[in-house]
Structures are given as structure tokens and as C-alpha cells.
Design an enzyme around this catalytic site. Sequence first.
Site, PDB file in Angstrom:
ATOM      1  N   GLN A  87       0.849  -1.181   0.000  1.00 25.78           N
ATOM      2  CA  GLN A  87       0.000   0.000   0.000  1.00 25.78           C
ATOM      3  C   GLN A  87       0.894   1.244   0.000  1.00 25.78           C
ATOM      4  O   GLN A  87       1.961   1.257   0.615  1.00 25.78           O
ATOM      5  CB  GLN A  87      -0.923  -0.010   1.219  1.00 25.78           C
ATOM      6  CG  GLN A  87      -1.953  -1.136   1.153  1.00 25.78           C
ATOM      7  CD  GLN A  87      -2.819  -1.184   2.392  1.00 25.78           C
ATOM      8  OE1 GLN A  87      -3.369  -0.178   2.804  1.00 25.78           O
ATOM      9  NE2 GLN A  87      -2.934  -2.365   2.986  1.00 25.78           N
ATOM     10  N   HIS A 113       0.931   0.790  11.600  1.00 31.15           N
ATOM     11  CA  HIS A 113       2.177   0.040  11.589  1.00 31.15           C
ATOM     12  C   HIS A 113       3.321   0.878  12.141  1.00 31.15           C
ATOM     13  O   HIS A 113       3.288   2.106  12.052  1.00 31.15           O
ATOM     14  CB  HIS A 113       2.636  -0.286  10.148  1.00 31.15           C
ATOM     15  CG  HIS A 113       1.607  -0.782   9.220  1.00 31.15           C
ATOM     16  ND1 HIS A 113       1.598  -2.073   8.747  1.00 31.15           N
ATOM     17  CD2 HIS A 113       0.550  -0.167   8.624  1.00 31.15           C
ATOM     18  CE1 HIS A 113       0.595  -2.234   7.898  1.00 31.15           C
ATOM     19  NE2 HIS A 113      -0.047  -1.083   7.807  1.00 31.15           N
TER      20      HIS A 113
END
Length: 119
Positions: A87, A113
Site C-alpha cells: 500500500q 504500523h
Amino acid sequence: MSSRDQVKASHILIKHQGSRRKASWKDPEGKIIMTITREAAVEQLKSIREDIVSGKANFEEVATRVSDCSSAKRGGDLGPFGRGQMQKPFEEATFALKVGDISDIVDTDSGVHIIKRTA
């Protein structure tokens, strides 16, 4: 592909209510993930990052215990990847890091993340 066209990274993913897929190896039905707000996931990850950066915790060990990604089984290791394979926010953050650096919080459709560039 030359080495500058590829990076290698590990990450710790915390999924939350807004994650596109609300299930993980730790929570196959997504019952816990459905209760976690994005804000709570970010706070958890900030605390984890502080512990890692300060030397209180080891990135790979924490990833094995905490990450919602199946890469947790490999200490968060995603292996090598090139542009267009992840992504966009994840890719951009990883390519911007120097080897050994750990990112700030990175937000994607999968969750939040922290990323450690390993090559």
C-alpha cells in the site's frame, strides 16, 4: 531490479475497527479487533515504539507477540519488495527510511504500523 529499487523491511501491525479486514492470526473472527479504536491502536503502537527505540524491547520479539500480520511468525519480516507491491503509505515510509531506522506510525487500510527497514 537493482538494490535501490527494492527494500527489505519488518513491521508491527495493529488492526482496529477501521481496518479493511478485521481478522488476524491472533483474532480469526475479529472479535477483539472490532473493539479497538484507531486511537487506541496508535497509542499502543507509540508505546511499543518507545520501548524498542529506548532499548527496553526487541523489535522482532515484540512483532512475534503483538503484530496482527502473519509475518509475526518471522519477527515481522516481510522480505524484499519493490515499488507498487505494498500500500502506498507503507511503501513511501519504507523507502524513506535508512537501513536500521524505525518509522513513526504509518496508517494504511490494513491498520497502523511501525516499520523497521532492514535492507
